[in-house]
Scaffold this active site. Sequence first.
Site, PDB file in Angstrom:
ATOM      1  N   LYS A 130       3.329   6.970   3.700  1.00 31.13           N
ATOM      2  CA  LYS A 130       2.498   5.462   3.803  1.00 31.13           C
ATOM      3  C   LYS A 130       2.240   5.277   5.417  1.00 31.13           C
ATOM      4  CE  LYS A 130       5.394   3.663   0.194  1.00 31.13           C
ATOM      5  NZ  LYS A 130       6.494   2.651   0.121  1.00 31.13           N
ATOM      6  N   ARG A 146       2.361 -11.341   5.798  1.00 28.40           N
ATOM      7  CA  ARG A 146       3.888 -11.277   5.843  1.00 28.40           C
ATOM      8  C   ARG A 146       4.482 -10.993   7.119  1.00 28.40           C
ATOM      9  NH1 ARG A 146       5.947 -11.470   0.484  1.00 28.40           N
ATOM     10  NH2 ARG A 146       7.892 -11.643   1.652  1.00 28.40           N
ATOM     11  N   PRO A 198       0.795  -1.296  -0.109  1.00 28.02           N
ATOM     12  CA  PRO A 198      -0.002   0.048   0.017  1.00 28.02           C
ATOM     13  C   PRO A 198       0.950   1.105   0.052  1.00 28.02           C
ATOM     14  CG  PRO A 198      -0.715  -1.489   1.669  1.00 28.02           C
ATOM     15  CD  PRO A 198       0.448  -2.090   1.289  1.00 28.02           C
TER      16      PRO A 198
END
Length: 267
Positions: free
Chosen positions: A54, A108, A2
């Site tokens: 982010k 992950r 993202p």
Amino acid sequence: MPELPEIETIKRYLEKEIIDQKIKNIEIFNKRSFKGNKKNIQGAKVIRLERKGKVLVFVLSNGYNLMFHLKMTGQILFFNFLKKLAIDKSTRVIFILDNSYLVFNDIRKFGWVKVVDDKNLREEIKRLGIDALNLTFDNLKRILNNTKRPIKLVLMDQAKIAGIGNIYANESLFLAKINPQTPANKISEEKIKELLKAIIKILKKAIKYGGTSFSLYLKPDESKGKYQEKFLVYKREDKKCWRCHKNIKRIILGGRSTFYCLNCQKL
Ligand SMILES: [Zn+2]
């Protein structure tokens, strides 16, 4: 991973739902996904949401903040109590609010949630470069003039410009007709202007479409973003360039897939 448009989409969604809600409890299923002491935020209210690059921040009522970084596979999902809570083996943290759950999933496990006080928040935020949506010609020019690294790697360097990752770097360079391998300090002022326009245009368009759900990113209501249907160049290897109809090429640059048109984006 993202990038800015996905995090901005999450922020805008959650702003409508969780402002003024109290964090009643936190269930942690994976210790490494949650940094800091959960006791520091229990009972605090969410005052507002902020984003830089982010990173998403919940500013709380008691001097503490919750930082989120989704890294590769993070998701933040929102369930009000009327909707059935859906968790799975990727669920790392659940926040129980006044009338909703917030679920942090991350297959992950590179992503994280972090409890920080105001001072630590400022230090963490300072390490990031200027937010890509706040770029101006002058600061972009200064960043590019300082280095001969390939332009694509500079755009993705979070300490210089925060928020642009692989997808939107590819897209912006295509729109500005700049070869991703061009040394950053060799880009003319005219081209820097075009690049700035392209970056802002691409990011805003991606926000409008709710981000890119190419891999695991979802909006907080579990629906998908739609920018992947609008890709100009990303993942279009061997397909025809929208502009000149020559084939799109894929190379590896800085370890990441890089897509460009040999004809429109000459070195
Ligand atoms: Zn082309």
